[in-house]
Design a protein around this motif. Structure first.
Motif, PDB file in Angstrom:
ATOM      1  N   ALA A 315       0.779  -1.217   0.023  1.00 37.66           N
ATOM      2  CA  ALA A 315      -0.146  -0.166  -0.039  1.00 37.66           C
ATOM      3  C   ALA A 315       1.007   1.232  -0.078  1.00 37.66           C
ATOM      4  O   ALA A 315       2.127   1.302   0.403  1.00 37.66           O
ATOM      5  CB  ALA A 315      -0.981  -0.015   1.247  1.00 37.66           C
ATOM      6  N   THR A 317       0.918   3.663   2.138  1.00 34.50           N
ATOM      7  CA  THR A 317       1.227   3.852   3.471  1.00 34.50           C
ATOM      8  C   THR A 317       2.439   2.682   3.941  1.00 34.50           C
ATOM      9  O   THR A 317       2.880   3.161   5.017  1.00 34.50           O
ATOM     10  CB  THR A 317      -0.033   3.851   4.118  1.00 34.50           C
ATOM     11  N   ALA A 318       2.463   1.924   3.317  1.00 35.56           N
ATOM     12  CA  ALA A 318       3.519   0.816   3.513  1.00 35.56           C
ATOM     13  C   ALA A 318       4.690   0.472   2.848  1.00 35.56           C
ATOM     14  O   ALA A 318       5.540  -0.272   2.935  1.00 35.56           O
ATOM     15  CB  ALA A 318       2.746  -0.459   3.452  1.00 35.56           C
ATOM     16  N   GLU A 344      -3.364  -4.311  -2.544  1.00 35.30           N
ATOM     17  CA  GLU A 344      -2.351  -3.657  -1.557  1.00 35.30           C
ATOM     18  C   GLU A 344      -2.533  -4.163  -0.468  1.00 35.30           C
ATOM     19  O   GLU A 344      -3.141  -4.117   0.642  1.00 35.30           O
ATOM     20  CB  GLU A 344      -2.761  -2.041  -1.471  1.00 35.30           C
ATOM     21  N   TYR A 345      -1.097  -4.605   0.057  1.00 32.57           N
ATOM     22  CA  TYR A 345      -0.744  -5.118   1.286  1.00 32.57           C
ATOM     23  C   TYR A 345      -0.660  -4.016   2.022  1.00 32.57           C
ATOM     24  O   TYR A 345       0.102  -3.141   2.040  1.00 32.57           O
ATOM     25  CB  TYR A 345       0.485  -6.149   1.060  1.00 32.57           C
ATOM     26  N   GLN A 346      -1.090  -4.153   3.436  1.00 32.05           N
ATOM     27  CA  GLN A 346      -1.447  -2.937   4.172  1.00 32.05           C
ATOM     28  C   GLN A 346      -0.337  -2.893   5.455  1.00 32.05           C
ATOM     29  O   GLN A 346       0.154  -1.668   5.858  1.00 32.05           O
ATOM     30  CB  GLN A 346      -2.679  -2.876   5.087  1.00 32.05           C
ATOM     31  N   GLU A 403      -4.760  -9.431   4.545  1.00 36.76           N
ATOM     32  CA  GLU A 403      -4.092  -8.075   5.145  1.00 36.76           C
ATOM     33  C   GLU A 403      -4.200  -7.113   3.870  1.00 36.76           C
ATOM     34  O   GLU A 403      -3.180  -6.230   4.053  1.00 36.76           O
ATOM     35  CB  GLU A 403      -2.935  -8.148   5.939  1.00 36.76           C
ATOM     36  N   CYS A 404      -4.931  -7.413   2.816  1.00 37.27           N
ATOM     37  CA  CYS A 404      -4.622  -6.469   1.732  1.00 37.27           C
ATOM     38  C   CYS A 404      -5.979  -5.871   1.732  1.00 37.27           C
ATOM     39  O   CYS A 404      -7.229  -6.273   2.009  1.00 37.27           O
ATOM     40  CB  CYS A 404      -4.581  -7.545   0.662  1.00 37.27           C
ATOM     41  N   ARG A 405      -5.995  -4.734   0.811  1.00 38.19           N
ATOM     42  CA  ARG A 405      -7.194  -3.953   0.228  1.00 38.19           C
ATOM     43  C   ARG A 405      -7.243  -4.015  -1.024  1.00 38.19           C
ATOM     44  O   ARG A 405      -6.241  -3.702  -1.926  1.00 38.19           O
ATOM     45  CB  ARG A 405      -7.227  -2.700   0.818  1.00 38.19           C
TER      46      ARG A 405
END
Length: 433
Positions: A315, A317-318, A344-346, A403-405
């Protein structure tokens, strides 16, 4: 002092003959440098009739290699990698060859350095090669300690060497450890504390590497040899460096690492061909997913012929490189419209470089899915036909999905004009990220 810029411009006058010659010489030099470092891109849109695990000779041969039978592959994740590296180096009896891109002072750097120095003090041949750019945060004292212990240490493409003029932009991005010419560890791990423990901004980075034994290790040793010889001129001719290797398992494997002059790199060709071979599903995990138009076309073609294409990236943010992430998002709209699914892995930086095709073949190594890896850097990808390990990687992908979006076309539509313009602007520099 009063001056008039218009008057200044008007008084420059026409170029004289010397100016013209100088401009011509500069233009020729720029063109020669561009030709020196430039490579053709791979454009492959077909879909071979055979499955990938039945076409290993063609797949490996098209990437300047050949498959070897009888290999054993074991995955190591996250901090487990550093324990494996320590064990492997401590078990060495003749030689240790270590090549990496990013190496910084810290707990992780000290751990690896101590293992290398201990091997050198035991009388082993320890060769260490790090990229000059990626190891700039490894202090001179750390390098001196390695050399004092008996390690041979070299940097790839130091900026101050005249022979590197025009090639500074080519980085050694490989991550390789070869022990006694018999065991290799290849993957995405770097030697910094972000891979070992939680940091102030993000939890410990997530990564996967492979521990490999069997005949294919000779090809990985050749990959190390290629970079080492370029920098040092040293040739390896002893049986200890290239020992006779017996089968240790049942996995056919091959290695892509060459970048022949005037041709697409073998790593890029491997990725494009593997995508073309897919019949059922493709799973990609990559930290810097920045496909060029031909890469987008390859993935979309796969999706439109019925292949389930799923790609996982960090992500915004990551990530540790938001500019690359921004540039990569420029292609999201086309991918989503073409049927590719994006996730996207958060939690933190997802750094593993994994490509799995149809649950029977996988590629693992140092290469990002971008032009810098495919066209500029020195990279390595090991291709393996092993349904058991490929299944493990698919299972890891499924677990990480929790843990993804998922990114949707509606998400792209809702983005502001500012964000879209920024993505487009950053994509202009996609070959240099």
């Amino acid at each position: 002092m009063n001056w008039n810029p218009v008057h200044l411009v008007l008084n420059i006058g026409p170029l004289d003959a010397l100016d013209v010659v100088l401009l011509l010489v500069i233009s020729v030099l720029v063109f020669m440098i561009w030709r020196l470092v430039g490579h053709k891109e791979c454009h492959y849109t077909d879909s071979p009739g055979h499955r990938i695990d039945g076409s290993l000779d063609a797949l490996a041969g098209s990437t300047h290699g050949h498959p070897t039978e009888g290999n054993s592959i074991r995955l190591v994740s996250n901090a487990e990698y550093f324990e494996e590296v320590e064990r492997a180096i401590s078990s060495a009896r003749k030689s240790v060859h270590f090549e990496t891109f990013l190496w910084e002072d810290g707990e992780t750097g000290s751990m690896v350095s101590e293992a290398l120095m201990a091997a050198a003090r035991r009388g082993l041949k320890v060769r260490v090669m790090g990229d000059a750019s990626g190891t700039r945060k490894l202090c001179a004292r750390s390098t001196a300690n390695l050399r004092d212990a008996g390690c041979e240490v070299h940097r790839f493409h130091r900026i101050w060497k005249p022979m590197n003029f025009g090639r500074i932009n080519i980085r050694d991005h490989r991550k390789i450890l070869v022990i006694d010419g018999k065991l290799a560890i290849v993957g995405g791990h770097c030697i910094t504390d972000q891979w070992l423990k939680d940091g102030p901004k993000l939890p410990r980075y997530r990564d996967i590497s492979a521990v490999i034994t069997g005949p294919v290790v000779a090809h990985i040793q050749s990959c190390f040899f290629e970079g080492w010889t370029e920098i040092t001129g040293e040739l390896f001719t002893d049986d200890a460096t290239f020992p006779k290797l017996r089968p240790t398992g049942d996995s056919p494997a091959h290695v892509a690492f060459l970048k022949p002059d005037g041709c697409p790199s073998s790593v890029q060709v491997l990725h494009h061909l593997a995508i073309g071979y897919a019949k059922e599903r493709i799973r990609i995990q990559n930290p810097y997913f920045l496909p060029d138009p031909s890469g987008v076309e390859s993935l979309v073609n796969a999706a439109q012929r019925g292949v389930d294409v799923q790609i996982m990236i960090p992500a915004l943010t990551a990530t540790d490189s938001p500019l690359i992430a921004r540039a990569g998002r420029y292609q999201f709209k086309r991918l989503l419209e073409g049927g590719v699914r994006l996730f996207e892995y958060q939690p933190t930086l997802l750094h593993q470089k994994i490509l799995v095709v149809d649950g029977v073949w996988f590629g693992i190594g140092s290469s990002n899915f971008d032009d810098r890896s495919f066209e500029i850097n020195k990279e390595i990808t090991v291709g393996v036909a092993d349904p058991a390990v490929a299944g493990q990687l698919e299972q890891i992908f499924e677990e990480d999905l929790a843990e993804c979006r998922e990114v949707t076309a509606a998400d792209m539509q809702r983005r502001s004009v500012k964000d879209r313009l920024l993505d487009r602007f950053m994509y202009l520099f996609n070959e240099q990220f």
